[in-house]
Write a protein that holds these residues in place. Structure first.
Motif: not given
Length: 199
Positions: A121, A124-125, A128-129, A132, A140, A143-144, A146-147
């Protein structure tokens, strides 16, 4: 399989990892192509005297000189293993499209299932970040958050830096690296990479 080790100056940890993995793989009859580089390396600097001595003690006479990390090396590698989380973040920041093949060495050989799920996970984050960010998109916040939460849960995966230290400190770092490399080879032996050669 092509494996690239990354540290800072490519004079201590990553060349020790390169030399040791090459020999350990050969001893097991595994065909691996191994290189190393540094995120802040100059071209052609000799390995530190202690790092070279550690390798010689293991029967490794490789003449490894420093190489700066480049897009060509990132493209060449099937797997990029950094010696610390900071190195990993640096490489992903500059080469976000390669994020799915960049790990810290200790992280890659982790075998705790809960940690592995969190790692997936996390990767993946991060991918993605960073994508972006590279595309100039707004990051996002969920998401930040959660990271940050996942990063707090992760075990420490950094390999100690012996730079400027005593021979004893280099020996300790080499033991740390060798232990992780043995686990790496165990993992690779369970995959299809054993006889993949350098293709």
């Amino acid at each position: 399989m092509r494996i690239l080790f990354i540290c800072t100056g490519n004079t201590c940890r990553s060349p020790m990892a390169e030399g040791m993995l090459r020999k350990l793989a050969k001893d097991r009859g595994m065909s691996l192509d191994v290189r190393s580089a540094g995120v802040a390396a100059s071209e052609g600097t000799s390995m530190s005297a202690h790092a070279a001595a550690v390798l010689r003690d293991q029967g490794i006479e490789d003449r490894i000189t420093s190489t700066p990390l480049s897009e060509g090396l990132v493209d060449w590698a099937d797997l990029i293993l950094t010696l610390t989380g900071g190195h990993r973040r640096h490489v992903i920041q500059y080469f976000p499209v390669a994020a799915d093949k960049i790990y810290t060495l200790k992280e890659y050989v982790e075998n705790d299932l809960q940690v592995l799920e969190a790692q997936d996970e996390l990767h993946q984050l991060v991918a993605e970040l960073e994508l972006d960010r590279a595309l100039g998109k707004e990051l996002d916040t969920a998401r930040q958050r959660r990271l940050a939460e996942l990063l707090r849960q992760m075990p420490a995966y950094d390999i100690s830096d012996p730079f400027g230290g005593s021979r004893m400190e280099y020996n300790a770092t080499a033991l740390e690296i060798r232990s992780a490399l043995e686990q790496l080879l165990d993992k690779l032996e369970k995959t299809d990479f054993k006889n993949s050669g350098e293709a």
